[in-house]
Design a protein around this motif. Structure first.
Motif, PDB file in Angstrom:
ATOM      1  N   GLU A 181      74.746 -25.130  63.218  1.00  0.00           N
ATOM      2  CA  GLU A 181      73.925 -25.842  64.190  1.00  0.00           C
ATOM      3  C   GLU A 181      72.445 -25.712  63.869  1.00  0.00           C
ATOM      4  O   GLU A 181      71.696 -26.684  63.941  1.00  0.00           O
ATOM      5  CB  GLU A 181      74.213 -25.306  65.597  1.00  0.00           C
ATOM      6  N   ASN A 202      79.830 -26.271  69.260  1.00  0.00           N
ATOM      7  CA  ASN A 202      79.577 -27.461  68.449  1.00  0.00           C
ATOM      8  C   ASN A 202      79.078 -27.060  67.066  1.00  0.00           C
ATOM      9  O   ASN A 202      78.227 -27.723  66.489  1.00  0.00           O
ATOM     10  CB  ASN A 202      78.558 -28.368  69.150  1.00  0.00           C
ATOM     11  N   ASP A 210      81.868 -31.157  66.178  1.00  0.00           N
ATOM     12  CA  ASP A 210      83.114 -31.805  66.594  1.00  0.00           C
ATOM     13  C   ASP A 210      83.661 -31.184  67.863  1.00  0.00           C
ATOM     14  O   ASP A 210      84.878 -31.083  68.045  1.00  0.00           O
ATOM     15  CB  ASP A 210      84.146 -31.713  65.476  1.00  0.00           C
ATOM     16  N   ALA A 211      82.773 -30.770  68.761  1.00  0.00           N
ATOM     17  CA  ALA A 211      83.228 -30.119  69.990  1.00  0.00           C
ATOM     18  C   ALA A 211      84.092 -31.057  70.823  1.00  0.00           C
ATOM     19  O   ALA A 211      85.106 -30.640  71.395  1.00  0.00           O
ATOM     20  CB  ALA A 211      82.023 -29.633  70.801  1.00  0.00           C
TER      21      ALA A 211
END
Length: 654
Positions: free
Chosen positions: A181, A304, A308-309
């Motif tokens: 992230e 995330n 692709d959460a």
């Protein structure tokens, strides 16, 4: 001016520009604000996380002309010279190339001289773990008590190789690996400033390939920009990295969830054109199923980290817990097996096909059972043919009840003969039926010795009914063909059966006691009792296991199933559908099912069956201990009954 790579162009110039190392920056900023400065700092962490960058920023903070501050001006000559790498009082040493003790002695000799331009003379030693033991020994005294104008900044990727004497003299800061992230967010900022068009999935591919290193991420971004001709697309980045897109992983998982074999093989064939690393694909699947399981057990826990959460949350709702565990374990084992498979693609295909073929609830065992046309060899041993012919043999011999004692005579004589000679089975002995009179006198000594318990044994057989029913022979198939009817009239005068009942009779004998013990628990007759009649519903697999730990109550057409918290956590909508279907099949289509958490009490099918099992086991053990034949064996041969080996005769109950 020549092109400057992104990793150098976007090197942080202030502490605010640093990404993902807030815990280190906070300690340094507070130390600079309060002027509590240590003389030696050790920065550890993997490559490309900012160890050298923090060292240079700290050198600027110490030598800025505005004073020691966590916010250097960046405009004075000291700040600009440090930024450009030409500040005379910042000595950067590559310990990987200067490992000798002479190099370290030169450093310690120069430490005593005051700084030329700045406030402090800063020694920035990179890859300090590469120094030899002699170099460390020469450096220890200076590192412990350096002059007031000297600061040592050490950086290493392997702190385990440093002597504890060095670690104890430094303030150690461990720089964390960058999360995907953080890397994707920083790349988004850099590409926006550079005006490079990009696709969001491409950033996540680069962030994952960087493996925690921001410098690697920027270097890969440079390569991807050149590969994609000044733009970043997910397909170009995937081709460049030799990996598959996250969307390819999504398509594979969707085919698995839908049970679509052709689509799965088509997807494998398509991605094989890119010659991917199948071990990496299985690692991606493992990561996905791990996050899906976390979301199922702890809703809302899916991060995330890979962008692709939403897919993980949707998959957690769509996929059952059993399927997620099966897919995870299959991918884990398949990844290990890739190294020994003849072909990597073959191993990858077999792993995915195992996931597809052996999903919980999928009836995949029937095709092998009928694959040979109408009569399968695999189904024969499962049908247990041994018990089937026995009832037929017993039903075919009711007209000759008396010969039952004769087979025992034959079987009893065989062990005595085997002690002196080795005939395996005396099947061709219809003639000895005319010769038992001369051979009988050989056995009376044994019969006279054991006449008391043999008489009690015959009395038990007569009171229980048919002798064969209470004392069936385990190997009576070849023996039942031999007995002639004329010798069957001598049940008492033939004492030779003594050895046979001692070894064959104990197991079936306790059957009446077992049955009476099982029936101790009073249950109503003529109506459906949940804990007693649960198995008649035909609920199998995980739904049956979970339902057997619950208590049922009925109010009209609404059936309430009370399940404890531990089992209720595993219950999902698929399980409830199967339980409801079985209930409707028994009570009608108007039945509705409601589940609730709570204490089901003692009247659950699982508890009932456990009580029945214990009762049968206790009755079997008691019957064995009280059996006169067993007692005689124990007394005569000083034997011992291994109670752990006693099992109730389950087959006889059926």
């Amino acid at each position: 001016m020549s092109y400057q790579v992104l990793a150098r162009k976007w090197r942080p110039r202030t502490f605010e520009d640093m990404v993902g190392q807030e815990h280190v920056l906070q300690a340094l900023i507070h130390a600079l604000e309060s002027q509590r400065l240590h003389h030696a700092y050790l920065f550890t962490g993997t490559r490309g996380v900012g160890k050298t960058t923090i060292g240079r920023l700290l050198a600027r903070c110490l030598n800025c002309e505005t004073g020691v501050t966590p916010n250097p001006c960046g405009e004075c000559s000291s700040c600009q010279e440090i930024q450009e790498g030409r500040f005379v009082d910042l000595i950067e040493i590559d310990a990987a190339s200067r490992t000798g003790v002479d190099d370290m002695r030169e450093l310690t000799d120069n430490v005593q001289y005051a700084p030329t331009r700045g406030r402090y003379k800063v020694y920035l030693i990179d890859e300090v773990h590469m120094l030899t033991n002699q170099s460390f020994n020469a450096f220890l005294k200076t590192l412990e008590e350096p002059p007031e104008h000297v600061k040592f900044l050490l950086a290493t990727t392997d702190p385990q190789k440093l002597p504890v004497t060095v670690l104890s003299r430094c303030l150690q800061f461990n720089l964390k690996r960058m999360t995907p992230e953080h890397i994707a967010g920083h790349l988004r900022h850099v590409l926006g400033a550079e005006e490079i068009p990009f696709e969001e999935p491409a950033l996540w591919l680069l962030a994952r390939a960087a493996d925690g290193s921001m410098r690697d991420a920027l270097s890969l971004t440079d390569q991807a920009i050149a590969f994609g001709n000044q733009k970043l697309s997910a397909s170009d980045v995937s081709n460049m990295l030799g990996t598959i897109d996250q969307r390819d992983i999504e398509r594979i998982v969707n085919a698995l969830v839908e049970g679509d074999g052709p689509a799965l093989l088509s997807e494998i064939s398509r991605i094989s054109d890119f010659a991917p690393d199948y071990s990496v694909i299985l690692a991606d699947l493992l990561s996905l199923f791990h996050r899906v399981t976390m979301e199922q057990v702890v809703p809302g826990s899916a991060d995330n980290a890979l962008g692709d959460a939403e897919q993980v949350q949707a998959l957690a709702r769509k996929l059952s817990a059993e399927d997620a565990q099966l897919f995870y374990q299959s991918a884990l084992i398949g990844r290990k097996d890739l190294t020994i498979t003849p072909d990597a693609r073959m191993g990858f295909e077999m792993t995915l096909l195992r996931m597809l073929a052996f999903r919980p609830g999928a009836d995949r065992r029937e095709p092998p059972a009928i694959s040979s046309g109408g009569q399968s060899v695999a189904s024969e041993p499962r049908d247990e043919p041994d018990p089937a012919p026995r009832p037929e043999a017993e039903s075919e011999q009711p007209e000759t009840q008396q010969p039952q004692s004769e087979p025992e005579t034959e079987v009893a004589e065989e062990p005595v003969r085997e002690a002196s000679q080795a005939p395996a089975q005396p099947e061709p002995e219809p003639e000895p039926t005319h010769e038992p009179e001369p051979e009988m006198p050989a056995a009376p000594p044994v019969a006279e010795e054991d006449a008391s318990w043999l008489a009690s044994l015959d009395a038990q057989a007569e009171t229980a009914g048919e002798y064969e029913e209470n004392y069936p022979l385990s190997d009576d198939a070849p023996v039942t063909e031999e007995p002639p009817p004329d010798v069957a009239d001598e049940p008492v005068d033939q004492p030779a059966p003594a050895p046979e009942p001692a070894f064959v009779e104990p197991e079936p004998a306790p059957e009446p006691a077992i049955e009476s013990a099982v029936e101790q628990e009073p249950v109503p007759e003529g109506e459906f009792v949940w804990h007693r009649d649960f198995r008649s519903l035909g609920i199998v697999g995980m739904p049956g296991n979970l339902a057997s730990h619950g208590a049922m109550s009925r109010d009209g057409d609404v059936i309430t199933l009370t399940i404890d918290e531990g089992h209720a956590r595993l219950l999902n909508s698929r399980h409830e559908e199967k339980i409801l279907a079985a209930l409707r099949n028994r009570f009608g289509d108007s039945i509705q099912l409601r589940t609730e958490h709570g204490n089901p009490g003692p009247h659950t099918p699982a508890a009932y069956e456990e009580r029945q099992r214990k009762a049968r086991q206790e009755a079997a053990e008691a019957s064995i201990r009280q059996d006169p034949v067993v007692k005689s064996i124990v007394e005569r041969f000083e034997a011992r009954v291994v109670e752990e080996s006693i099992r109730p005769a389950e087959t006889s109950r059926r």
